[in-house]
Design an enzyme around this catalytic site. Structure first.
Site, mmCIF file in Angstrom:
data_model
loop_
_atom_site.group_PDB
_atom_site.id
_atom_site.type_symbol
_atom_site.label_atom_id
_atom_site.label_comp_id
_atom_site.label_asym_id
_atom_site.label_seq_id
_atom_site.Cartn_x
_atom_site.Cartn_y
_atom_site.Cartn_z
ATOM 1 N N GLN A 107 1.321 -4.624 12.275
ATOM 2 C CA GLN A 107 2.508 -5.374 11.860
ATOM 3 C C GLN A 107 2.462 -6.847 12.245
ATOM 4 O O GLN A 107 3.185 -7.659 11.666
ATOM 5 C CB GLN A 107 3.766 -4.719 12.448
ATOM 6 N N HIS A 114 -3.213 -3.828 3.838
ATOM 7 C CA HIS A 114 -2.068 -3.824 2.931
ATOM 8 C C HIS A 114 -0.773 -4.228 3.636
ATOM 9 O O HIS A 114 0.239 -4.489 2.986
ATOM 10 C CB HIS A 114 -1.918 -2.466 2.238
ATOM 11 N N CYS A 171 18.346 11.640 7.764
ATOM 12 C CA CYS A 171 18.883 12.033 6.462
ATOM 13 C C CYS A 171 17.911 11.716 5.322
ATOM 14 O O CYS A 171 18.121 12.150 4.202
ATOM 15 C CB CYS A 171 20.198 11.314 6.206
ATOM 16 N N GLY A 181 -6.060 1.504 7.885
ATOM 17 C CA GLY A 181 -5.613 1.236 9.249
ATOM 18 C C GLY A 181 -5.529 2.505 10.062
ATOM 19 O O GLY A 181 -5.848 2.516 11.259
ATOM 20 N N THR A 182 -5.095 3.594 9.438
ATOM 21 C CA THR A 182 -5.018 4.879 10.140
ATOM 22 C C THR A 182 -6.397 5.326 10.586
ATOM 23 O O THR A 182 -6.577 5.806 11.713
ATOM 24 C CB THR A 182 -4.373 5.937 9.228
ATOM 25 N N SER A 198 -4.412 -3.088 9.379
ATOM 26 C CA SER A 198 -4.457 -2.567 8.017
ATOM 27 C C SER A 198 -4.162 -3.677 7.023
ATOM 28 O O SER A 198 -3.134 -4.353 7.121
ATOM 29 C CB SER A 198 -3.434 -1.433 7.866
#
Length: 459
Positions: A177, A196, A320, A69-70, A194
């Site tokens: 998505q 996956h 974090c 997808g990238t 994408s």
């Protein structure tokens, strides 16, 4: 162990597994060859392209299979910008795009192009009017995701695509998505996705370029995939990706309703069970399977480790948990709390009892992490000092906010607490804390070694 991170990568769909196994025996040959094995591989590739095109809502000859997808996003952006370079070098993106889009935009800008980043509201949504106002006569390309990967907010793609068409600007939609839930509406020009993300195998992306869109593929010329994706096609993976896309879309209506009910349960119960929690993202216009919330006074990395110990796999946009110690660009653009961030994205087939057990475990886990970090249990009483300075230099999130919460009771109503911090997350989390706790965020200014954040006690 319940896996609640489908937005990162969905488990392999049974149809994908079956198609992959079956096509391994038939799809190994070169589909560009004319002998029997090559023709057989070509038939599989053509059938997969037709199936994927039908699921996307485009012509088969408009769809290219890429290695990810990238790769599809990068190829779509660079090819479009190059094809329209005579128009100009202006690129429009939203502030909450996937990193693949923002990295491409940064590369374009460093090469002399210009970029406009369209802001979002507190739910993570762009306004079509604001997006349209960012278009210029020299705009070569606009990019907008169909749904946000971190908070699930759906974007007004159809309205933005209409504005782009009226301005003569192609719109690239990152549909990674949302494509599993159905085709993207509106007159978009380019689409990337994408496999996956919907339960297909990793290593397969989709790039769709509508007929009539000026597009110049970048890199050395290649005869495969219309010159838009170099290299030998992974036909078994492509077949599995196309088959699973059709399967998940066929299941989408029923599964969407079921998962939306489970997510609604999380959205409503988490604020009842855990104090000082902010559920982020649009509560209505959202993906059915995804919910994100942030917990005050919590170290995101510790929280994820503790949930993993409790056998729940979730992800986070908290600084974090980041090696760069900067909060998610999505949460930052929205202006919401980033510390203690948890993203729950349910895969198909998630059992209701797993969600119930997650809600049972979560309060205890959050309370345990807060106790370890010394989070305040209750606000201190009134005090006489008009100002109080908290030195949190060299301390990482969520410590600056914890120390602010403890200090606010040391000044009277109307008094000011100044927090000195050099952690980038404080710039986002201190204003978010003020909004959650009903205190006034006065502002910030440079200070020796970091930044001084000023908060006025109002109650």
């Amino acid at each position: 162990m319940p896996y609640f991170d489908a937005a990162s990568s969905a488990p392999l769909h049974p149809v994908a597994h079956q198609a992959l196994q079956a096509s391994l025996d038939e799809g190994w040959a070169d589909p560009a060859r004319l002998y029997r094995e090559g023709r057989r591989a070509r038939l599989l590739l053509d059938a997969a392209r037709e199936a994927a095109a039908d699921a996307v809502g485009c012509r088969p000859d408009e769809l290219t299979f890429t290695s990810s997808g990238t790769h599809a996003v990068h190829s779509g952006i660079y090819g479009s910008l190059s094809g329209r370079r005579r128009v100009g070098r202006h690129l429009v993106v939203s502030a909450v795009e996937h990193s693949s889009v923002l990295h491409s935009a940064a590369s374009h800008e460093s090469g002399g192009g210009s970029v406009t980043e369209v802001p979002v509201d507190r739910t993570g949504r762009v306004w079509a009017e604001t997006y349209a106002a960012a278009l210029r006569p020299d705009t070569a390309l606009a990019c907008l995701q169909s749904a946000n990967h971190e908070v699930g907010t759906l974007q007004p793609v159809a309205e933005v695509a209409g504005a782009c068409r009226a301005a003569g600007v192609p719109l690239l939609v990152d549909a990674a998505q949302s494509l599993a839930w159905g085709p993207v509406e509106g007159p978009w020009s380019i689409l990337a996705a994408s496999a996956h993300k919907w339960g297909g195998p990793a290593g397969v992306g989709l790039l769709v370029v509508r007929k009539g869109v000026r597009f110049a593929p970048q890199g050395p010329a290649d005869e495969r995939e219309s010159g838009r994706a170099a290299g030998f096609e992974n036909i078994p993976a492509i077949v599995a990706a196309a088959a699973s896309l059709r399967a998940v879309q066929a299941e989408a209506a029923a599964e969407s309703e079921r998962l939306r009910g489970l997510v609604d349960r999380i959205r409503s119960r988490v604020v009842e069970l855990v104090p000082d929690v902010e559920v982020v993202g649009d509560p209505v216009r959202r993906l059915p399977h995804l919910v994100t919330f942030s917990c005050l006074y919590v170290d995101g990395e510790t929280l994820l480790h503790e949930l993993d110990r409790a056998e729940f796999s979730v992800s986070s946009g908290s600084s974090c948990t980041s090696s760069t110690l900067t909060p998610s660009h999505v949460l930052r653009a929205m202006g919401v709390l980033s510390e203690g961030n948890v993203r729950v994205s349910l895969p198909r087939g998630t059992a209701a009892q797993d969600v119930d057990r997650f809600l049972e475990v979560l309060p205890e886990v959050v309370a345990s992490v807060r106790t370890k970090l010394g989070a305040p249990v209750a606000a201190a009483g009134p005090a006489d000092a008009a100002e109080f300075v908290v030195d949190s230099l060299g301390k990482l999130c969520p410590i600056p906010v914890i120390e602010l919460a403890k200090a606010i009771g040391k000044v009277p109503v109307g008094g000011v607490v100044t927090v000195l911090a050099d952690d980038e997350a404080a710039r986002l989390d201190i204003p978010a804390w003020c909004e959650m706790r009903g205190q006034e965020y006065v502002g910030e200014h440079p200070a020796a070694g970091g930044t001084a954040y000023r908060v006025r006690r109002t109650s």
